[in-house]
Design a protein around this motif. Structure first.
Motif, short mmCIF file in Angstrom:
data_model
loop_
_atom_site.label_atom_id
_atom_site.label_comp_id
_atom_site.label_asym_id
_atom_site.label_seq_id
_atom_site.Cartn_x
_atom_site.Cartn_y
_atom_site.Cartn_z
N LEU A 172 0.84 -1.20 0.00
CA LEU A 172 0.00 0.00 0.00
C LEU A 172 0.88 1.25 0.00
O LEU A 172 2.05 1.21 0.37
N THR A 173 0.29 2.35 -0.41
CA THR A 173 0.99 3.63 -0.28
C THR A 173 0.03 4.62 0.35
O THR A 173 -1.17 4.36 0.48
N ILE A 174 0.58 5.77 0.70
CA ILE A 174 -0.27 6.79 1.29
C ILE A 174 -0.34 7.98 0.34
O ILE A 174 0.68 8.41 -0.20
N TYR A 175 -1.55 8.47 0.08
CA TYR A 175 -1.69 9.68 -0.73
C TYR A 175 -1.06 10.83 0.05
O TYR A 175 -1.32 10.95 1.26
N PRO A 176 -0.33 11.69 -0.61
CA PRO A 176 0.25 12.84 0.09
C PRO A 176 -0.82 13.62 0.86
O PRO A 176 -0.57 14.11 1.95
N LYS A 177 -2.02 13.68 0.30
CA LYS A 177 -3.07 14.46 0.96
C LYS A 177 -3.60 13.79 2.22
O LYS A 177 -4.34 14.39 2.99
N PHE A 178 -3.26 12.54 2.39
CA PHE A 178 -3.69 11.81 3.59
C PHE A 178 -2.60 11.85 4.67
O PHE A 178 -2.71 11.19 5.70
N ASP A 179 -1.53 12.57 4.37
CA ASP A 179 -0.42 12.64 5.32
C ASP A 179 -0.39 14.05 5.91
O ASP A 179 0.18 14.98 5.35
N ILE A 180 -1.06 14.20 7.05
CA ILE A 180 -1.24 15.54 7.64
C ILE A 180 -0.21 15.78 8.75
O ILE A 180 -0.19 15.04 9.74
N LYS A 181 0.62 16.79 8.55
CA LYS A 181 1.56 17.16 9.61
C LYS A 181 0.96 18.34 10.37
O LYS A 181 0.93 19.46 9.88
N VAL A 182 0.52 18.07 11.57
CA VAL A 182 -0.17 19.10 12.34
C VAL A 182 0.83 20.07 12.98
O VAL A 182 1.77 19.64 13.65
#
Lengths: 338, 338
Positions: free
Chosen positions: B215-225
């Motif tokens: 699997l990979t992660i969409y950049p938009k699903f990677d939230i740096k708060v």
DNA sequence: TTGAAAGCGCTAACAC
DNA sequence: GTGTTAGCGCTTTCAA
């Protein structure tokens, strides 16, 4: 690895006497500009810092406050401590924190430890066991010695002391009023056993408001939770009766969130079928679904106010300031559960 | 009001010398049975307790440990402190607790204060600002001086130190595995900015597990708060996209509970439409509805283990014990949100 | 302008 | 069996 420097080593290193170093470091005008800057430069380079113990012993002043609370894994107490720390550190005071775990023996041990030179004053929330057994000798001794001490939230009764408390009774009153105004009539209370005064006071205010509105509470709706037994099942009993209340006042956050859970499990809609109001300053109430309406406790304010009184006593040690009682007022924070 | 007694007053009161009193109080056999019991009785009656400062100065040992944590109103840290306190008090050690508020300047101030005789050793969770600025001089100085110090959770990189950390990477890995096993595939992560290593490590493990499962992660699903800005709206962004994730891994409890709230507000069913797993040791996860599945952090264990290492260093001060790293393993606590 | 001495409360080596 | 002394690190008279 440079060992730690002290005044003596600086003195011998620089060929002067310890007292010269001491004075130079305090910018005394007795010392010549030249020696002073030489000494200060040396001290700075080697990160000299005066030994706290020696200072304390010499000055009979430790710049530390003792804090005794029942526990720390508890939102209210951690907020209290945070408030204490803030005011203390603003005044260059440090904290020695001890946990009584609500045990009398630990409390005595902590008191003995802290009051033997370690700290200049004490902030205490009395352990439940001391309250139960009405044993406050260890405090009376300190008070007789004029040791600076301020009590917080749970206080020993009938003693001339400084204290910061919550208007628990008014808080309970406000909780009841809130429920009544929202149209709830069959009210229940989840409270603590007799010896925990804060619970008793909250209940007193609660009942007073009921009376004023011409309401009464069914004995079966008045649950005194014994913390030595499973809490869930005691609260469950409230819900397993033929007739159910339509509004619950819980004297702390834990009881409130458990009640919420149980109500939902039994298919009750909150706040439509039943309302719940808690008493707390905690996080949980903001994260439950629905969020819980609560009576706010303002632990942080209590901590910082208590610290101010204490510091004031310490600064004016030999003056006879009359004992103060600060009552922190509560307010209802309305959320979704009512 | 009886003033506080010390060895000198006891001695003069009883017509003996201070050293006789000192020895008698330690049950020395040099002293005759008679004088001994006389002195001990007197001491007991007047509640004599040795002055802590004087003892510390004399013995070069304070029986106190310093604790520096970013804050105390935080379930993880309060559990850590609770664990520290337990082990410390079992060994007759007291705690001086300081809060760095995640500020470098406060941290340095606390370190300076505590390491000048006040305590025998130090337990530290590094402030975020120190981590950001990579400024660890104050620690390096102590380490060069062989001052007993153990780091906890957030540690300075690249230093020879004792530390107790969590297997953050493995924790992230387990979180991902858990979600994948449960059948979730479009995974998102709510994490911290780069400089907070624990967040980075958790993400690393998380991504590793994704990769292993193809699997990979969409950049938009990677939230740096970014914690300096409103957290809610940053997390909200995750939910305002065309395509939504079906599983969220939050690197702390706060993010997880906010995500839960937002998801529910948007009409998503948890865990049916979307699963949420947090990383925490907190209370909140147990009180939300649904309760949150989390990776448990074991703060209490971390605190007590760190204290054991520290005490061991203190007891064997001059022996060259190699630096230890204890990794506390995490585990997934499955609740209702996945 | 600098230094010697005493003392905060305690202990331990060393007299007596 | 008891007392004297010195010293932990620091400050503060008081003397030089």
């Amino acid at each position: 690895m440079p060992k730690k420097v002290n005044i003596k080593t600086i003195a011998s290193e620089l060929g002067v006497s310890p007292s010269t170093v001491s004075k130079a470091l305090k910018d005394s005008h007795e010392i010549s500009e030249e020696t002073r800057s030489k000494i200060q430069a040396y001290a700075k380079f080697y990160h000299y810092k005066p030994n706290t113990l020696a200072l304390g012993l010499r000055n009979q002043k430790t710049m530390a406050l003792g804090v005794i609370v029942p526990e720390i894994v508890h939102h209210f107490f951690s907020r209290v401590i945070s408030g204490i720390e803030n005011t203390a550190s603003q005044n260059d005071y440090n904290l020695m924190i001890c946990l009584s775990k609500d045990q009398l023996s630990k409390e005595i041990q902590n008191i003995d430890m802290l009051t033997n030179g370690s700290v200049d004053g004490l902030l205490v929330t009395v352990a439940k066991e001391s309250l139960e057994k009405c044993n406050f000798e260890h405090f009376e001794r300190l008070i007789a010695q004029d040791f600076p001490i301020v009590f917080l939230d749970r206080v020993p009764p009938n003693l001339q002391i400084d204290k910061v408390i919550i208007d628990d009774s008014a808080g309970g009153y406000k909780a009841a009023k809130h429920l009544i105004e929202k149209g709830y009539r069959k009210l229940a209370i989840l409270t603590t056993p007799q010896h925990v005064t804060v619970g008793v006071d909250r209940e007193m205010g609660f009942l007073k408001a009921l009376k004023e509105s011409g309401l009464t509470i069914y004995p079966k709706f008045d649950i005194k939770v014994n913390e030595n037994e499973p809490i869930d099942s005691q609260i469950e009993k409230l819900f397993s009766q033929k007739e159910l209340p339509d509004g619950i006042f819980a004297v702390n956050e834990n009881y409130a969130s458990i009640a919420l859970k149980i109500a939902q499990k039994r298919g009750l809609k909150v706040p439509d079928d039943i309302a719940i109001i808690g008493f707390t300053d905690g996080l949980i109430s903001k994260t439950t679904n629905p969020t819980l309406t609560t009576v706010a406790q303002h632990g942080y304010t209590m901590g910082s106010q208590a610290t101010e009184i204490l510091l004031n006593r310490i600064y004016n040690k030999n003056e006879a300031i009359p004992n103060q009682t600060i009552v922190i007022s509560t307010n209802v924070v309305e959320r979704e559960s009512t």
